[in-house]
Design a protein around this motif. Structure first.
Motif, PDB file in Angstrom:
ATOM      1  N   LEU A 199       0.839  -1.189   0.000  1.00 24.77           N
ATOM      2  CA  LEU A 199       0.000   0.000   0.000  1.00 24.77           C
ATOM      3  C   LEU A 199       0.879   1.246   0.000  1.00 24.77           C
ATOM      4  O   LEU A 199       1.787   1.391   0.808  1.00 24.77           O
ATOM      5  N   GLY A 200       0.622   2.133  -0.933  1.00 24.99           N
ATOM      6  CA  GLY A 200       1.419   3.346  -1.054  1.00 24.99           C
ATOM      7  C   GLY A 200       2.583   3.212  -2.012  1.00 24.99           C
ATOM      8  O   GLY A 200       3.244   4.201  -2.331  1.00 24.99           O
ATOM      9  N   LYS A 201       2.866   1.984  -2.478  1.00 22.60           N
ATOM     10  CA  LYS A 201       3.958   1.771  -3.427  1.00 22.60           C
ATOM     11  C   LYS A 201       3.462   0.889  -4.577  1.00 22.60           C
ATOM     12  O   LYS A 201       3.967  -0.213  -4.809  1.00 22.60           O
ATOM     13  N   SER A 424     -10.479   4.564   5.701  1.00 24.45           N
ATOM     14  CA  SER A 424     -11.055   4.316   4.385  1.00 24.45           C
ATOM     15  C   SER A 424     -10.443   5.197   3.300  1.00 24.45           C
ATOM     16  O   SER A 424     -10.768   5.043   2.129  1.00 24.45           O
ATOM     17  N   ILE A 425      -9.565   6.117   3.690  1.00 27.04           N
ATOM     18  CA  ILE A 425      -8.899   6.934   2.679  1.00 27.04           C
ATOM     19  C   ILE A 425      -8.096   6.019   1.768  1.00 27.04           C
ATOM     20  O   ILE A 425      -7.358   5.150   2.231  1.00 27.04           O
ATOM     21  N   ASN A 426      -8.247   6.193   0.471  1.00 23.24           N
ATOM     22  CA  ASN A 426      -7.599   5.350  -0.532  1.00 23.24           C
ATOM     23  C   ASN A 426      -8.082   3.906  -0.484  1.00 23.24           C
ATOM     24  O   ASN A 426      -7.424   3.006  -1.010  1.00 23.24           O
ATOM     25  N   GLN A 440     -11.603   2.448  -8.835  1.00 24.53           N
ATOM     26  CA  GLN A 440     -10.803   3.536  -8.277  1.00 24.53           C
ATOM     27  C   GLN A 440      -9.894   3.091  -7.130  1.00 24.53           C
ATOM     28  O   GLN A 440      -8.803   3.604  -6.957  1.00 24.53           O
ATOM     29  N   TYR A 441     -10.360   2.124  -6.339  1.00 21.35           N
ATOM     30  CA  TYR A 441      -9.642   1.786  -5.104  1.00 21.35           C
ATOM     31  C   TYR A 441      -9.251   0.302  -5.065  1.00 21.35           C
ATOM     32  O   TYR A 441      -9.954  -0.508  -4.453  1.00 21.35           O
ATOM     33  N   PRO A 442      -8.138  -0.060  -5.680  1.00 23.43           N
ATOM     34  CA  PRO A 442      -7.730  -1.480  -5.676  1.00 23.43           C
ATOM     35  C   PRO A 442      -7.377  -2.003  -4.294  1.00 23.43           C
ATOM     36  O   PRO A 442      -7.435  -3.210  -4.054  1.00 23.43           O
ATOM     37  N   TYR A 443      -6.985  -1.098  -3.355  1.00 21.80           N
ATOM     38  CA  TYR A 443      -6.650  -1.555  -2.012  1.00 21.80           C
ATOM     39  C   TYR A 443      -7.890  -1.668  -1.121  1.00 21.80           C
ATOM     40  O   TYR A 443      -7.768  -1.882   0.082  1.00 21.80           O
ATOM     41  N   ALA A 452     -15.114  -2.359  -4.452  1.00 26.07           N
ATOM     42  CA  ALA A 452     -16.111  -1.346  -4.063  1.00 26.07           C
ATOM     43  C   ALA A 452     -17.414  -1.929  -3.532  1.00 26.07           C
ATOM     44  O   ALA A 452     -18.486  -1.398  -3.803  1.00 26.07           O
ATOM     45  N   THR A 453     -17.330  -3.007  -2.753  1.00 25.12           N
ATOM     46  CA  THR A 453     -18.559  -3.441  -2.074  1.00 25.12           C
ATOM     47  C   THR A 453     -18.870  -2.514  -0.902  1.00 25.12           C
ATOM     48  O   THR A 453     -19.982  -2.545  -0.370  1.00 25.12           O
ATOM     49  N   ALA A 454     -17.907  -1.718  -0.497  1.00 25.29           N
ATOM     50  CA  ALA A 454     -18.136  -0.686   0.526  1.00 25.29           C
ATOM     51  C   ALA A 454     -18.055   0.676  -0.136  1.00 25.29           C
ATOM     52  O   ALA A 454     -17.078   1.002  -0.801  1.00 25.29           O
ATOM     53  N   GLY A 455     -19.099   1.475   0.040  1.00 25.22           N
ATOM     54  CA  GLY A 455     -19.080   2.825  -0.501  1.00 25.22           C
ATOM     55  C   GLY A 455     -19.372   2.894  -1.983  1.00 25.22           C
ATOM     56  O   GLY A 455     -19.774   1.920  -2.616  1.00 25.22           O
TER      57      GLY A 455
END
Length: 801
Positions: A199-201, A424-426, A440-443, A452-455
């Motif tokens: 995460l982040g890299k 939940s950021i990122n 949008q959010y693979p992590y 994206a089952t959440a949000g």
């Protein structure tokens, strides 16, 4: 000639003296030039070392020169009885010695060269060793700093670097548990290539190996895994140690287990992932507890259905193909025909399309955003057009969270455990201004790689309750904790926060007869009703909890001072010829006699944390605010084990009942001890039970009349612990707790869901009672949520301490 006389005939003394003079001159010159030229001090030390190293060398060379023959000068042998004249009549002895002395400068030169070489090598090794030691110490310092800041990936990188330099690997052992996890990966079939991105890299790809991988050490940081095997679908998994760490009862190490059943590319539909079936229990706090259904292996869409995909449905005449739509249709609760329904399912140009579209075209630049403003009917028709269906709540929840819950503070999201500090950021699209692309959010993927089952958008499901249909997952405008909540709506309704995805069962014709969990979900029975025994029967139960009081024979075995409190560790006699351990925190912000909280912590003190750790983690602010806290280490808790061969009893066993009576007695003996202390105000003694003490052991609060107030946190009646003998049944105790009571539960408590387990207990409790339901809180609320209502309640009951 003796040895000394022989030695005096050699030029060693003269050469040594000459060497000392020359070395002294060089050192003196260096001591003047090095500071003048602003050179480093270590150069002067190096010159001194070179001079010292050269001295023994010049002595050795001088000695060797006397004995070593040369073609030009002959040799001198002290072991011979011949005189110097007899050895060489053609060359006087004095000339021979003079010629030998001519080579003294060579001695000096060679000595210095060798000395320089030895010193250089020594300095090199010393410098390297010193640098390596300094480098290791610096790395260990950085590891500690980043660990304290929660930057575990950076700390891990420094630890790996230090591991290459350090010889004593045990120096790193205290760090590994805090900054690393272990990961075990199995695939079916084996031999899959595993790649990871921390995460982040995202651009730094790490090769982890080929499956199976067992107990591989990795950084304590979420890692997105790519699992590849020729001719099989590449699958994504998120490796996170947060939940294993939060739930572990034996270790702080995150032990990550990843399994993946790979499907051949030719078998799996495009943009879908496979989820294994089986018997599944719903765990969401928003549904009745204990409901289960058998589901078959199934595929589910990797992403929410996006605008571009739904536009293809329109272009393929999906709105006009009657076979895609249900047989029975309604609008605003009234039965309508297919043509009548279509009149309402139109865009702002009155064409068949989602409500927010125009001319059957989705808004510009939103092709990859999830389709919204579609009714359940439209979502269902779209899925049927592809040979799929809307997922049942069982399929959706299985794909989204795989039955995972947390029994402590925080909550479970698709990607894993989330502490009270939101993460939940990122990860997911919550609390925002609108939808984002579906990838949008693979992590933020689920255990099976579903995005994206959440949000982003809430999602329609196949389940219905009396004609209304359920949706779940939370949307872009919601807080994170609504992820596990469920809502319902008429099938013709639509919303800008409501979308969907599709599922497809992997089955034979025989298996298709199963409903896959689409059974009716009714909230009529979400809150069960329990009946307690009558008062006379309860009085009879209380006789089992009577005991013979005796002198506590107490001893304070340890006292610990902190800035905020004095903590005393106490031992007092039990009823079975044993000693009971307890801890008392005396605040420094108030004066004796102290208001006191009798704390019964959760089950973590039996397996994971000590009583001291659990008490200070949860209740430190209460002590700082001026109230004493007393906690008994019950038999079986860490520090007082049952002993070898012990087995946890069934709840309906006599052993379970007897253990509850024993624990209740140990607590009462603790009150007996406090009664003899002048610094404790026993008239202002509060019972505070958390989870264990507010659930299955609620009876502790009912068997003692010396508590004047009761606080219950994470309270509930857990049907999983039933049946139970009447003398140990919390249902029978709840109505007979007469003191003023405060109940604090989290609305997102998945251990004791409010409607299914918390509310039934609340209904049993007699007045006076107060309730605090905390939005966004899990089973054990955070300090910031928990402490204020407790202080406010106790202040009203007793006044400020």
């Amino acid at each position: 000639m003796n040895w000394y006389e022989s030695l005096k005939q050699k030029p060693i003394f003269r050469i040594a003296t000459l060497y000392a003079v020359v070395a002294w001159l060089i050192i003196e010159i260096a001591s003047i030039l090095i500071p003048a030229l602003l050179l480093p001090e270590w150069l002067l030390r190096a010159v001194v070392l070179m001079a010292m190293a050269g001295f023994p060398i010049v002595i050795a060379l001088a000695w060797a020169f006397e004995f070593k023959p040369t073609a030009k000068h002959g040799y001198t042998n002290n072991n011979s009885n011949k005189t110097a004249t007899e050895q060489n009549t053609n060359q006087p002895l004095a000339d021979s010695n003079s010629n030998n002395l001519l080579y003294a400068p060579r001695f000096l030169f060679i000595a210095f060269i060798v000395g320089i070489a030895i010193t250089a090598v020594s300095l090199s090794f010393y410098h390297q060793s010193s640098n390596k030691s300094q480098q290791v110490n610096l790395l260990l310092l950085k590891i500690g700093q980043h660990t304290k800041q929660g930057q575990y990936l950076k700390a891990y990188e420094y630890a790996v670097e230090a591991e290459l330099l350090i010889k004593d690997k045990t120096r790193l052992e205290p760090y590994w548990q805090d900054i690393s996890d272990t990961i075990t990966i199995t695939t079916e079939p084996e031999g899959a290539k595993i790649l990871g991105h921390y995460l982040g890299k995202p651009n730094q790809e790490n090769f982890l190996g080929y499956s199976p991988i067992k107990n591989l050490r990795v950084a304590r940081s979420d890692q997105l895994l790519k699992i590849e095997l020729n001719n099989y679908q590449t699958v994504m998994r998120l490796a996170s140690g947060k939940l294993p760490r939060a739930q572990s009862l034996t270790s702080n190490m995150g032990k990550i287990l990843i399994t993946a059943k790979l499907s051949e590319i030719k078998d799996i539909p495009s943009n879908m992932v496979m989820v294994p079936g089986g018997l599944y229990h719903l765990v969401s706090s928003g549904l009745p507890a204990g409901i289960e259904s058998f589901i078959d292996d199934f595929y589910i869409d990797t992403y929410e259905v996006d605008n571009a995909s739904f536009q293809k449905f329109i272009q393929s005449n999906g709105y006009n193909n009657r076979r895609y739509w249900p047989n029975e249709l309604s609008f605003e609760g009234k039965e309508v025909t297919f043509d009548e329904l279509k009149m309402y399912l139109v865009d702002n140009t009155k064409l068949s399309a989602p409500r927010s579209w125009s001319g059957q075209v989705h808004p510009q630049h939103q092709a990859r955003k999830p389709v919204t403003d579609v009714s359940w009917y439209e979502a269902s028709a779209y899925c049927h057009s592809l040979g799929k269906k809307l997922p049942s709540v069982f399929q959706w929840e299985k794909a989204s969270r795989d039955g995972r819950i947390t029994r402590y503070e925080g909550m479970i999201m698709p990607w894993g455990y989330v502490s009270p500090i939101k993460e939940s950021i990122n990860r997911a699209n919550f609390n925002s201004q609108g939808t984002v692309n579906v990838d949008q959010y693979p992590y933020g993927i689920s255990p099976y790689g579903v995005h994206a089952t959440a949000g982003n958008v809430k999602e329609w499901t196949a389940n219905t309750d009396k004609g209304i249909y359920f949706f779940t997952g939370g949307s872009w405008q919601d807080p994170e904790y609504l992820y596990s909540g469920y809502g319902s709506e008429q099938p013709d309704k639509s919303s800008s926060v409501l979308g969907f995805r599709c599922a497809q069962v992997i089955s034979s014709d025989a298996r298709r007869e199963r409903d896959q969990g689409t059974l009716l979900l009714t909230f009529d029975n979400i809150t069960p009703t329990y009946n307690a025994v009558n008062e006379s029967t309860f009085e009879n139960i209380l006789t089992s909890y009577q005991y013979d009081r005796k002198d506590a024979n107490a001893t304070i075995v340890e006292t610990t001072e902190t800035a905020d409190w004095t903590r005393q560790t106490i031992e007092y006699d039990g009823l079975k010829n044993d000693r009971i351990l307890a801890h008392l925190w005396l605040p420094k912000s108030s004066t004796a006699p102290h208001q006191t909280i009798f704390h019964i912590p959760g089950v973590e003190v039996f397996f994971a944390n000590t009583v001291i750790e659990a008490t200070e983690k949860n209740l430190a602010p209460l002590i700082r605010a001026g109230r004493a806290v007393f906690t008994v280490v019950l038999k079986g808790m860490i520090g007082r084990p049952w002993g070898s061969g012990y087995k946890i009893p069934d709840t309906n066993s006599v052993q379970f009942r007897d253990e509850m009576i024993q624990h209740s007695t140990e607590l009462s003996l603790g009150i007996d001890y406090l009664n003899n202390r002048k610094d404790i105000d026993l008239q202002k003694l509060s019972y505070l039970g958390i989870s264990f003490g507010a659930g299955s052991r609620l009876g502790f609060a009912a068997t003692e009349t010396r508590y004047s107030t009761i606080v219950l946190v994470g309270a509930g009646i857990d049907e999983r612990l039933r049946p139970v003998l009447s003398h140990a049944d919390n249902v029978n105790f709840a109505p007979y707790i007469k003191q003023p009571k405060l109940v604090i539960n989290g609305l997102n408590d998945e251990e004791h869901p409010w409607l299914a387990r918390g509310l039934p207990l609340w209904n049993l409790l007699s007045e006076p009672k107060e309730l605090v339901l905390l939005e966004g809180a899990g089973h054990i609320p955070s300090q910031s949520q928990l402490i204020p209502p407790i202080i406010e309640f106790l202040d009203r009951q007793y006044g400020k301490p």
